[in-house]
Each structure stands twice: as structure tokens, then as C-alpha cells.
Design a protein around this motif. Structure first.
Motif, short mmCIF file in Angstrom:
data_model
loop_
_atom_site.label_atom_id
_atom_site.label_comp_id
_atom_site.label_asym_id
_atom_site.label_seq_id
_atom_site.Cartn_x
_atom_site.Cartn_y
_atom_site.Cartn_z
N LYS A 137 45.17 50.75 35.40
CA LYS A 137 45.08 49.29 35.35
C LYS A 137 45.82 48.66 36.52
N GLU A 138 46.98 49.22 36.82
CA GLU A 138 47.77 48.71 37.95
C GLU A 138 47.03 48.93 39.26
N ARG A 141 44.34 46.36 39.45
CA ARG A 141 44.91 45.05 39.79
C ARG A 141 45.24 44.97 41.27
N GLU A 142 45.84 46.05 41.79
CA GLU A 142 46.19 46.07 43.21
C GLU A 142 44.95 46.01 44.09
N ARG A 144 42.03 44.70 43.30
CA ARG A 144 41.48 43.34 43.22
C ARG A 144 42.27 42.38 44.10
N GLU A 145 43.59 42.55 44.09
CA GLU A 145 44.42 41.70 44.93
C GLU A 145 44.14 41.96 46.40
#
Length: 345
Positions: A137-138, A141-142, A144-145
Motif C-alpha cells: 500500500k505504501e 501511495r508513493e 501515485r505521488e
């Protein structure tokens, strides 16, 4: 490793899907043992009032009761286990096993070691699964960022190129008019300006094409994280302060202060070198994508000059922290709500 807060996988697998498949297989094995009366064992030859049949019946009922108690605790452990609490959770189930053996000593009732090991394995796999799931998940998220940052940088490049192209067309039109009037002096000035604009367009296009070029920034947020901590990152934005302002959004109480900025044709590599040089000073030693370090701006400045050998575009030693300092001054004048004396009833 877990003593220092770093989770060590008990059964390393490629991804969360692999863990889920392994857990499903393990669950089937657990059910087979439980249904085959091989999960909780008891001594044989037990009689009740001289009846072997009654003795077997009593043993069967007691073993089922103990199995239910054990499984309830095991299921609770599986449901609640977290990676950082794995050892404690396994110990909890071990104690249940010892308790059942102690209470059932007279009839030799105890949890089969093989069954207990399967349930412990299930707890370990579940902890691994949750750790891997959070890791994935992290990573998402990274990513996507990163993609969002890349889109923002691309949009900036496109806007700047459009602005320069429009400006270029205006100067070309003006140049044509001056040349038509025979104003060679004015035309020469415009030609010089057009050359500058042309160079700027080439520069923007080169920046857009070179995905490794950009700014490395060193920022801090004394109000959110205290002194002695900096964030070291990179951005491809034309104006790196746009990225710094985004980082100081609603997720932190105060804005970030910029201590250092340096442009590099290989900002990605420069950032990685800085991170490697400060490995021991990482705040989060588990997730290396978190770019916070226990370091002063001066330490990072010295590293930048040593590694990059270039002049910093921006450098400020002290944290301005205007909002934080202003908030502190106001708190001295007006105590926070928790410190106010309640009005008498």
C-alpha cells in the motif's frame, strides 16, 4: 531486528497474494486436523464407573470443549495480530496450550504439538501478510505521488513552453514591422531578445526530456517535527518552492522552511547519494521512501558541496518558522483550552 522496530518476515514470500494463497492452504490443513480429532489428544483407557464407553464419551466431550477454547483463543490471535506484536501474540497462544495441558493433566488432555504449530504458523503468516500488505500500500501511495508530481512538472513545462512560444510570436511580429520600416537598430534589439527566448525554449524542452534533472531541496518543519530534523527530496518543477508549498499542506500544522536548493542534471542521483550518506541518521529506518533525517542544514550543505561540487542556489541556516513562532507567542498570551480554569458552577 524486531527489538529495534524493524519487522523481520518469518516466512518471506513475493507479495500479499502469495501470502493469501499460503494462508488458504494452511486453513484447510487446520480444518482437516480439527475434524479428524487430531487437534486435541487425550489418554486412552479412561473409564467412568467402570465403563470404558462412558470414559470415551467423557474424553470426547472434554477434548471438544478444550478444542473450542483453544481455537477461540487462536482465532482471536489471528484476527488481532500485528507485525510489531507477533512475539507477544505467539506467547499468548503458548500460554493457552500450557493452561489446557495443566487443566487436563488428569485425563492426559493436551493440544497436539503439530496442531499448535499449524496455528502458530497461521499467526506468523498473518503477521507477514499484514506487513506485506502495508508495504505494498505504501509503495502504491508513493507511486501515485510520484506520478502526480510528474504530471504537475509536465504541466509546468507545457505552460512555460506555451508562454515562451506566445512571447516569441509577439516578438517575431514586432520584428517584421520594424524590418518593414527599416528600423535596423530596433530590429537588432528584438533579434537579441528572440535569441534569449529561443534558448529558454530549448532549455525547457531539455528539462522536460531529462527525467533525472531537477532540484534537490532541504527543508524542515520545526513546528511539526522539532529541531534537528530535515527532509531531503527532489522535484522536477520549474519552481521548486511549489513542491515545498504542497508538502506543507493540511497534513502538517505549519509550513516547511527551505534551507537549501541546488539544481542538478542528475537530481535523482544526487538525492540518492545524500540519502546514502545519511543512512545512519534516517528517522524511519524501515521505510526508506520516507526522506526525513536527523541532521542540521549545515551538515547537509557540507555534504551537498562535497558530493555535488556546485554552488547552492538557496541556503538558509536558521528555520524561519513564522507561523510556529507566531503561534507560540499567541499561546503565551492566551493559554490553550486545556489550560483554562473551568468556570465555577
Amino acid at each position: 531486528m524486531q527489538e529495534v522496530g524493524i519487522y523481520e518476515y518469518q516466512h518471506p514470500l513475493a507479495d500479499a497474494v502469495a501470502y493469501k494463497a499460503r494462508l488458504a492452504d494452511l486453513s484447510d490443513r487446520i480444518k482437516i486436523m480439527a475434524r479428524g480429532d487430531r487437534a486435541v489428544l487425550a489418554s486412552t483407557g479412561w473409564t467412568v464407573n467402570g465403563s470404558v464407553a462412558e470414559g470415551r464419551k467423557m474424553l470426547r466431550e472434554y477434548t471438544k470443549l478444550m478444542l473450542r477454547a483453544y481455537n477461540a483463543e487462536a482465532d482471536s490471535c489471528v484476527a488481532r495480530v500485528q507485525p510489531h506484536r507477533l512475539h507477544t501474540t505467539v506467547e499468548r497462544l503458548n500460554k493457552v496450550t500450557h493452561t489446557i495441558a495443566r487443566l487436563g493433566r488428569t485425563m492426559g488432555i493436551h493440544v497436539a504439538p503439530e496442531y499448535h504449530q499449524l496455528r502458530v504458523h497461521e499467526i506468523e503468516l498473518t503477521a507477514d501478510y499484514r506487513a506485506k500488505l502495508e508495504e505494498e500500500k505504501e509503495r502504491i501511495r508513493e507511486e501515485r505521488e510520484r506520478q502526480r508530481e510528474e504530471r504537475a512538472a509536465t504541466a509546468e513545462f507545457e505552460r512555460e513552453r506555451a508562454r515562451l512560444t506566445k512571447e516569441q510570436s509577439h516578438y517575431l511580429a514586432a520584428l517584421a514591422k520594424l524590418q518593414a520600416k527599416g528600423d535596423m537598430s530596433g530590429a537588432a534589439d528584438l533579434e537579441a531578445k528572440l535569441a534569449e527566448i529561443g534558448e529558454a525554449i530549448v532549455g525547457v524542452e531539455a528539462r522536460q526530456a531529462n527525467v533525472r534533472a531537477g532540484y534537490v531541496y532541504v527543508i524542515s518543519n520545526i513546528g511539526a517535527f522539532g529541531p534537528g530534523m530535515v527532509k531531503i527530496g527532489m522535484t522536477r518543477r520549474l519552481d521548486p518552492e511549489d513542491r515545498v508549498r504542497e508538502l506543507g499542506d493540511a497534513s502538517v500544522p505549519f509550513k516547511f522552511d527551505t534551507h537549501a536548493l541546488i539544481f542538478s542534471d542528475d537530481a535523482v542521483g544526487l538525492e540518492a547519494k545524500l540519502h546514502n550518506a545519511l543512512t545512519e541518521q534516517r528517522v524511519n529506518k524501515v521505510n526508506t521512501r520516507r526522506e526525513f533525517f536527523y541532521a542540521s542544514p549545515a551538515q547537509v550543505r557540507d555534504l551537498l558541496q562535497e558530493i555535488a561540487g556546485q554552488h547552492l542556489l538557496v541556503y538558509h541556516e536558521a528555520s524561519e518558522a513564522l507561523e510556529w513562532r507566531a503561534s507560540g507567542a499567541q499561546q503565551q498570551e492566551t493559554p490553550p483550552p486545556s489550560a483554562l480554569t473551568p468556570a465555577p458552577a
